[in-house]
Write an enzyme that holds these catalytic residues in place. Structure first.
Site, PDB file in Angstrom:
ATOM      1  N   LYS A  49       0.826  -1.211   0.000  1.00 16.56           N
ATOM      2  CA  LYS A  49       0.000   0.000   0.000  1.00 16.56           C
ATOM      3  C   LYS A  49       0.858   1.257   0.000  1.00 16.56           C
ATOM      4  O   LYS A  49       0.520   2.246  -0.641  1.00 16.56           O
ATOM      5  CB  LYS A  49      -0.955   0.014   1.191  1.00 16.56           C
ATOM      6  CG  LYS A  49      -2.100  -0.981   1.029  1.00 16.56           C
ATOM      7  CD  LYS A  49      -3.152  -0.769   2.081  1.00 16.56           C
ATOM      8  CE  LYS A  49      -4.267  -1.798   1.952  1.00 16.56           C
ATOM      9  NZ  LYS A  49      -5.232  -1.744   3.034  1.00 16.56           N
ATOM     10  N   LYS A  75      -4.873 -10.806  -5.889  1.00 10.47           N
ATOM     11  CA  LYS A  75      -6.183 -11.032  -5.258  1.00 10.47           C
ATOM     12  C   LYS A  75      -7.183  -9.987  -5.751  1.00 10.47           C
ATOM     13  O   LYS A  75      -6.786  -8.876  -6.132  1.00 10.47           O
ATOM     14  CB  LYS A  75      -6.064 -10.991  -3.736  1.00 10.47           C
ATOM     15  CG  LYS A  75      -5.792  -9.621  -3.181  1.00 10.47           C
ATOM     16  CD  LYS A  75      -6.198  -9.474  -1.719  1.00 10.47           C
ATOM     17  CE  LYS A  75      -6.090  -8.004  -1.346  1.00 10.47           C
ATOM     18  NZ  LYS A  75      -6.586  -7.584  -0.103  1.00 10.47           N
ATOM     19  N   LYS A 120     -10.919  -4.396  -3.402  1.00  9.34           N
ATOM     20  CA  LYS A 120     -11.853  -3.292  -3.553  1.00  9.34           C
ATOM     21  C   LYS A 120     -11.138  -1.978  -3.825  1.00  9.34           C
ATOM     22  O   LYS A 120     -11.749  -1.010  -4.236  1.00  9.34           O
ATOM     23  CB  LYS A 120     -12.776  -3.180  -2.331  1.00  9.34           C
ATOM     24  CG  LYS A 120     -12.093  -2.966  -0.989  1.00  9.34           C
ATOM     25  CD  LYS A 120     -13.138  -2.677   0.076  1.00  9.34           C
ATOM     26  CE  LYS A 120     -13.078  -3.578   1.290  1.00  9.34           C
ATOM     27  NZ  LYS A 120     -11.873  -3.468   2.107  1.00  9.34           N
TER      28      LYS A 120
HETATM   29  P1  TYM Z   1     -10.467  -6.032   4.096  1.00  6.36           P
HETATM   30  O1  TYM Z   1     -11.499  -4.975   4.228  1.00  6.36           O
HETATM   31  O2  TYM Z   1      -9.363  -5.820   3.153  1.00  6.36           O
HETATM   32  O3  TYM Z   1     -11.162  -7.380   3.745  1.00  6.36           O
HETATM   33  C1  TYM Z   1     -12.262  -7.855   4.510  1.00  6.36           C
HETATM   34  C2  TYM Z   1     -12.207  -9.365   4.576  1.00  6.36           C
HETATM   35  O4  TYM Z   1     -12.277  -9.901   3.262  1.00  6.36           O
HETATM   36  C3  TYM Z   1     -11.169 -10.756   3.032  1.00  6.36           C
HETATM   37  N1  TYM Z   1     -10.778 -10.627   1.620  1.00  6.36           N
HETATM   38  C4  TYM Z   1     -10.745 -11.632   0.761  1.00  6.36           C
HETATM   39  N2  TYM Z   1     -11.026 -12.934   0.886  1.00  6.36           N
HETATM   40  C5  TYM Z   1     -10.898 -13.706  -0.210  1.00  6.36           C
HETATM   41  N3  TYM Z   1     -10.510 -13.223  -1.421  1.00  6.36           N
HETATM   42  C6  TYM Z   1     -10.223 -11.925  -1.597  1.00  6.36           C
HETATM   43  N4  TYM Z   1      -9.847 -11.460  -2.780  1.00  6.36           N
HETATM   44  C7  TYM Z   1     -10.339 -11.059  -0.474  1.00  6.36           C
HETATM   45  N5  TYM Z   1     -10.126  -9.738  -0.298  1.00  6.36           N
HETATM   46  C8  TYM Z   1     -10.382  -9.499   0.993  1.00  6.36           C
HETATM   47  C9  TYM Z   1     -10.083 -10.257   3.957  1.00  6.36           C
HETATM   48  O5  TYM Z   1      -9.120 -11.248   4.214  1.00  6.36           O
HETATM   49  C10 TYM Z   1     -10.878  -9.876   5.172  1.00  6.36           C
HETATM   50  O6  TYM Z   1     -11.160 -10.998   5.972  1.00  6.36           O
HETATM   51  N6  TYM Z   1      -7.814  -5.209   8.170  1.00  6.36           N
HETATM   52  C11 TYM Z   1      -8.968  -5.892   7.675  1.00  6.36           C
HETATM   53  C12 TYM Z   1     -10.230  -5.500   8.406  1.00  6.36           C
HETATM   54  C13 TYM Z   1     -10.112  -5.623   9.870  1.00  6.36           C
HETATM   55  C14 TYM Z   1     -10.171  -6.831  10.620  1.00  6.36           C
HETATM   56  C15 TYM Z   1      -9.998  -6.449  11.965  1.00  6.36           C
HETATM   57  C16 TYM Z   1     -10.385  -8.151  10.250  1.00  6.36           C
HETATM   58  C17 TYM Z   1      -9.908  -4.608  10.745  1.00  6.36           C
HETATM   59  N7  TYM Z   1      -9.850  -5.093  11.984  1.00  6.36           N
HETATM   60  C18 TYM Z   1     -10.007  -7.399  12.978  1.00  6.36           C
HETATM   61  C19 TYM Z   1     -10.401  -9.089  11.288  1.00  6.36           C
HETATM   62  C20 TYM Z   1     -10.218  -8.720  12.624  1.00  6.36           C
HETATM   63  C21 TYM Z   1      -9.147  -5.557   6.203  1.00  6.36           C
HETATM   64  O7  TYM Z   1      -8.738  -4.534   5.747  1.00  6.36           O
HETATM   65  O8  TYM Z   1      -9.886  -6.412   5.517  1.00  6.36           O
END
Ligand code: TYM
Length: 337
Positions: free
Chosen positions: A113, A200, A203
């Site tokens: 990032k 991957k 978004k």
């Molecule tokens: P984020 O918003 O990037 O993604 C949310 C969740 O979706 C999963 N994910 C995917 N799974 C499969 N294939 C993909 N292409 C894909 N893209 C995203 C991510 O692994 C995630 O589970 N930091 C985290 C959010 C967060 C969080 C937490 C998660 C903040 N605090 C505490 C768990 C516990 C994030 O940015 O996820």
């Protein structure tokens, strides 16, 4: 016996995608009967890279409505907005003071990032929040004594760091945190970019054709799947290394139809890529149509606000107790409480 606890969230940096759904949201919904679920909208994580405030607000509102539209039940899961429970930020500071800069510098997501920011805005302005991001995430998790954290594969490194920070705090100050484990789905933990299946699905991608957002218009969804990159072999086989695009479509189909990869291969035996794409498209449309209808119904409803208030209140009760325990053990309260 008490249910085991799961804690997770999705960041509001963009529109929730099919990757987020398959890797995370689908599991939140499927596991909400079995586990004590704490699911939040990670809006504080949403400002770690620059974002216009109206876009942020819109993303937050959409994420909340989508959680419920996808089937999270406020009577089963505790659903809330991260910033409504100020203990997340408070704990984050205490953990920051117990985290090495080197550990954070090593995080793959930080490297990706920050280099993307450098190349897109041409400046050296890297918000320090981007570096601290995994500490806030550790706070989200440790605050609730999570047993398991349902996430996609890309979050694995952050969960490992959470464990290290938790263990460090316990041994330095005395037992205060449960050490959590990650929970990733066997199939679908990494859904790939439709245009570049070596990456991957994300978004925050600049190319909307590379991902499917849960709120995409249905015709757009069909077009995106039609233009998904495959290969020239016209052989429907699960082989992530050599056939990432086709394997990705197989994975999506397997997850949405709840059938094994082998059964999907069997189903598509001797069929061509056109059929595969049509079937995947139909499966995605079948998923999205009821979600979008429900979303429209609840988007502006007062009920959603009430659900969030109840969720935040419940989360706060737990968080408040935990932060006081942490403050006592760290020595921040001059009088032991
Ligand atoms: P984020 O918003 O990037 O993604 C949310 C969740 O979706 C999963 N994910 C995917 N799974 C499969 N294939 C993909 N292409 C894909 N893209 C995203 C991510 O692994 C995630 O589970 N930091 C985290 C959010 C967060 C969080 C937490 C998660 C903040 N605090 C505490 C768990 C516990 C994030 O940015 O996820």
């Amino acid at each position: 016996m008490d249910k085991k606890r799961m804690v997770s969230g999705i960041t509001t940096t963009g529109k929730i995608t099919l990757g987020n759904y398959i890797g995370a949201l689908k599991n939140f919904v499927e596991l909400q009967d079995e586990y004590d679920m704490y699911i939040f909208v990670a809006n504080l994580h949403g400002i770690t890279t620059p974002i216009e405030k109206e876009v942020l607000r819109q993303n937050i509102k959409q994420a909340i409505a989508l959680y419920f539209a996808c089937g999270l039940d406020p009577n089963k899961a505790t659903v809330f907005l991260q910033s409504d429970v100020s203990e997340h930020s408070e704990l984050s500071w205490i953990l920051t003071c117990n985290t090495n800069i080197g550990e954070l510098n090593r995080m793959t997501q930080f490297k990706d990032k920050s280099s993307k920011l450098k190349s897109s805005n041409g400046t050296e302005f890297i918000p320090s929040g981007l570096l601290m991001y995994p500490v806030l995430m550790a706070s989200d998790i440790l605050l609730y004594d999570a047993d398991l954290v349902p996430v996609g594969k890309d979050q694995k490194q952050h969960i490992e760091l959470t464990r290290s920070i938790g263990e460090r705090m316990n041994s330095k100050y005395g037992q205060m945190f449960k050490i959590p484990e990650e929970y990733t789905p066997k199939v679908g933990a990494k859904i790939l970019d439709l245009q570049d299946p070596t990456k991957k699905m994300s978004k925050s991608s600049d190319n909307p054709k590379s991902y499917i957002a849960l709120l995409d218009n249905i015709d757009e969804v069909k077009r995106k799947i039609k233009s998904a990159v495959t290969d020239s072999e016209n052989l429907i086989k699960f082989d992530p290394e050599n056939k990432p695009g086709v394997s990705n479509l197989i994975t999506i189909y397997s997850c949405l139809k709840n059938i094994s990869i082998e059964d999907v291969e069997e189903f598509f035996k001797e069929k061509d890529y056109g059929v595969l794409k049509d079937e995947v498209s139909a499966a995605v449309v079948d998923l999205l149509t009821p979600i979008q209808n429900k979303y429209k119904e609840i988007y502006n409803s007062k009920q959603v606000e009430e659900w969030l208030e109840i969720g935040a209140k419940k989360a706060k009760e737990k968080a408040f107790k935990k932060i006081n325990k942490v403050k006592n053990l760290v020595g921040l309260n001059y009088k032991k409480k």
